[in-house]
Design an enzyme around this catalytic site. Structure first.
Site, PDB file in Angstrom:
ATOM      1  N   ASP A  24      29.190  26.494  34.904  1.00 23.29           N
ATOM      2  CA  ASP A  24      28.939  25.060  34.843  1.00 23.29           C
ATOM      3  C   ASP A  24      28.397  24.681  33.473  1.00 23.29           C
ATOM      4  O   ASP A  24      27.938  25.530  32.703  1.00 23.29           O
ATOM      5  CB  ASP A  24      27.972  24.629  35.946  1.00 23.29           C
ATOM      6  CG  ASP A  24      26.645  25.389  35.889  1.00 23.29           C
ATOM      7  OD1 ASP A  24      25.868  25.158  34.941  1.00 23.29           O
ATOM      8  OD2 ASP A  24      26.390  26.216  36.779  1.00 23.29           O
ATOM      9  N   GLU A  26      49.368  53.460  24.992  1.00 23.48           N
ATOM     10  CA  GLU A  26      48.473  52.377  25.397  1.00 23.48           C
ATOM     11  C   GLU A  26      47.434  52.099  24.313  1.00 23.48           C
ATOM     12  O   GLU A  26      47.086  50.930  24.062  1.00 23.48           O
ATOM     13  CB  GLU A  26      47.790  52.735  26.719  1.00 23.48           C
ATOM     14  CG  GLU A  26      48.727  52.680  27.925  1.00 23.48           C
ATOM     15  CD  GLU A  26      48.087  53.212  29.191  1.00 23.48           C
ATOM     16  OE1 GLU A  26      48.389  52.694  30.279  1.00 23.48           O
ATOM     17  OE2 GLU A  26      47.275  54.163  29.097  1.00 23.48           O
TER      18      GLU A  26
END
Length: 651
Positions: free
Chosen positions: A456, A536
């Protein structure tokens, strides 16, 4: 403008006052007003800030002549940002005690028209799902009683015309700058009028005011767009990024980090963290974060919280020594804390059982096997703050992950009036964070509450980065980040590449696609680097190189949603530079069928009459063509293919 209970307006009210004589009435009338240069501030509360030349404030004073309750309506106007803020101060100027039973900071009344309410609901690991419902002849309410703004509803809503779309139509936003219990109410009355309120939840809230005392309602940020949801988002992103977020990292480049949680959980020692740092340095990762498990008696989630002393026997060295070793690899060091919590199996609880929120004579309700400390009490905050500072002073710590892993249930304080506790708790958290920022201005604080349970604008005032969700599955994150993007800028969204099969869903998605999805915000990794293949590792090096090249564009450019991942065959979004000369497009294919049709992605935010060149293919397009016809996506075998396309204006 500020409707109250007991005056003949039978719709939802913004204010309910219980007077000294137990009556519930407050008839507010205009007394005076003042316009002044600059933006008002709110003591102890987060709020939009601005330079004096960027804003004006309007203060309107209202008063109830019988009780002498005075209400100050505070408006902040940021004209260039197209933002109006609203807060309320309630003053008891009478001779007897009153109780504030309900208080909103913003009320929007629409005298005609039909509207939809857009809200963002969810649950742990699946936050902020888009929901659009008609505002009918009824009272619609969302909110939180959990002590946090919650995973279940976000304290931000949109009131939209029924024909409003992503690109067109009128919509009004309301963002509550607060991290605790909130309530938004919307109703359509018998005269076809619509009212929408945003403020504090009235459950667990009865705030007494003695004579001469003042209560402040947290701020609501209001905004209007005639260019649909996308236009509203651009305005809110700029406001929160530049007028809510603060500190060194508001504008600075963030470190690409790897967090130890999904790499090791509680099973680590100092050598584990040091090896993670060595692997990170090899790949170009900037920082390693030591998550939960480094303190007290903490081998699982049943003990140790509240004992903020380094477990040197577990680490095999002092914290300062470990930090030096990590820094010697060329990698920064960060640490995890959860200051608001306590385990019953801890020295802190044994010494101060009354510091934990528990209702006397009742069995405690636990979440994640822990209790909540009463942060409404200054002495509790003071001791925890001193112990946390004692840890931070042991070495070159450059990042804090502040977690909060349960909701508040047994809301009770041995020293505070019970109707004040939930509100004062949040003010206590803000007080702690403000002191932490003042003492350590160069530390980046990332907020977290079981992932996105306190995502928030209130927390963003203290933590310019928040862990978006505990769910790191790339497919789910597309939907979580889609809902998050309606109000919150990309710079605050913590987004990481995690291992496969994913620890929350078991789904396996390519490393390339996971990287594209995580490049929506503040980028990082959540996996064991020593288990990666050579191929990777090469991919991760390239991802980091790309992110650092695009970081400013991603975090500070204009963001546009190009599709709806709940409905469309692809998830697509774009970042556009301030001068509109550089554009980065991300696309993830969500569907693949036999004889698959081509998906076209239409761009937004471009200059229509100039030519853009796609960097890799060297293909050239007018901005109008990219926005009207769009880009055809390749049709390839396999699932969840992802694409990154960069466009630049040709010279």
């Amino acid at each position: 403008e500020y409707p109250t209970m007991g005056t003949g307006d039978f719709r939802n009210s913004a204010l309910i006052i219980r007077n000294h004589d137990e009556s519930e009435c407050c008839d507010l009338r205009y007394v005076s007003h003042e316009i002044r240069q600059g933006k008002y501030g709110l003591p102890g509360l987060p709020a939009v800030y601005a330079k004096d030349e960027e804003a004006q404030s309007l203060e309107i004073i209202l008063e109830d002549s019988a009780s002498k309750v005075q209400v100050h309506l505070l408006y902040g106007v940021l004209e260039e940002e197209d933002i109006i803020t609203r807060s309320v101060q309630i003053m008891n100027l009478g001779t007897g005690k009153i109780v504030v039973e309900k208080a909103a900071s913003a009320c929007l009344d629409f005298v005609n028209g039909e509207y939809d309410l857009v809200t963002f609901y969810g649950r742990h690991a699946m936050e902020r799902n888009f929901q659009r419902t008609a505002i009918t002849h009824a009272s619609h309410m969302i909110g939180s009683r959990r002590g946090t703004s919650s995973h279940q509803y976000n304290p931000a809503v949109i009131v939209a015309g029924q024909d409003t779309t992503e690109e067109n139509g009128n919509c009004y936003g309301m963002v509550f700058v607060y991290s605790g219990n909130f309530m938004c109410e919307a109703e359509r009355d018998q005269y076809e009028q619509t009212r929408v309120l945003m403020g504090l939840h009235c459950d667990l809230f009865h705030y007494p005011l003695e004579p001469q005392e003042t209560f402040t309602v947290p701020e609501t940020i209001l905004c209007f767009s005639a260019e649909g949801f996308g236009g509203l988002s651009v305005k809110y992103h700029r406001c929160i990024r530049e007028h809510i977020c603060r500190g060194r990292y508001r504008d600075n480049i963030r470190p690409v980090l790897v967090n130890s949680w999904e790499a090791a959980y509680f099973q680590f020692n100092g050598e584990t963290i040091l090896q993670l740092a060595r692997d990170a340095a090899e790949l170009g990762i900037d920082m390693v974060v030591m998550d939960d498990g480094w303190f007290g008696k903490r081998e699982d989630d049943n003990s140790g919280l509240g004992d903020w002393q380094v477990n040197e026997s577990k680490l095999g060295c002092s914290l300062g020594e470990l930090i030096r070793k990590v820094n010697d690899t060329g990698v920064k060091f960060g640490i995890w804390i959860e200051p608001e919590m306590v385990s019953e199996d801890s020295n802190l609880y044994r010494e101060h059982p009354d510091w934990a929120m528990q209702i006397p004579g009742r069995k405690s309700v636990r979440g994640r096997n822990q209790l909540v400390l009463d942060f409404s009490r200054e002495e509790v905050r003071k001791q925890i703050f001193e112990e946390i500072c004692g840890v931070l002073d042991q070495g070159n710590i450059e990042y804090i992950k502040w977690d909060m892993n349960r909701s508040m249930v047994d809301i009770f304080s041995s020293t505070n009036f019970q109707g004040k506790v939930a509100y004062d708790f949040v003010l206590g958290v803000y007080d702690f964070l403000e002191k932490l920022m003042e003492k350590y201005p160069n530390i980046l604080i990332e907020g977290c509450s079981g992932g996105g349970g306190r995502f928030d604008a209130g927390m963003m005032y203290y933590t310019p980065q928040i862990w978006c969700s505990d769910n790191t599955d790339a497919l789910d994150r597309l939907r979580i980040q889609y809902g998050t993007s309606f109000f919150y800028p990309m710079s605050v969204i913590g987004a990481h590449v995690s291992a496969v099969p994913n620890h929350q869903t078991g789904r396996s998605i390519s490393l390339h696609t996971r990287g594209v999805v995580a490049m929506t915000g503040a980028f990082g990794y959540e996996l064991s680097l020593d288990k990666l293949s050579v191929e990777e590792k090469a991919q991760i090096k390239e991802q980091i190189r790309q992110y650092k090249e695009y970081e400013d564009l991603i975090c500070r450019g204009e963001y546009y949603r190009l599709s709806n991942p709940f409905r469309d065959s692809c998830a697509a979004w774009t970042h556009v530079s301030k001068g509109k000369d550089r554009v980065l497009v991300h696309v993830v294919m969500l569907e693949n069928h036999g004889n698959m049709t081509v998906s076209y992605v239409r761009l937004r935010g471009l200059l229509p009459d100039v030519v853009y060149e796609e960097v890799k293919s060297r293909q050239r397009y007018y901005g109008s063509a990219l926005m009207e016809a769009g880009i055809p996506m390749p049709v390839e075998l396999g699932e969840y293919h992802a694409y990154q396309l960069e466009f630049r204006i040709t010279k």
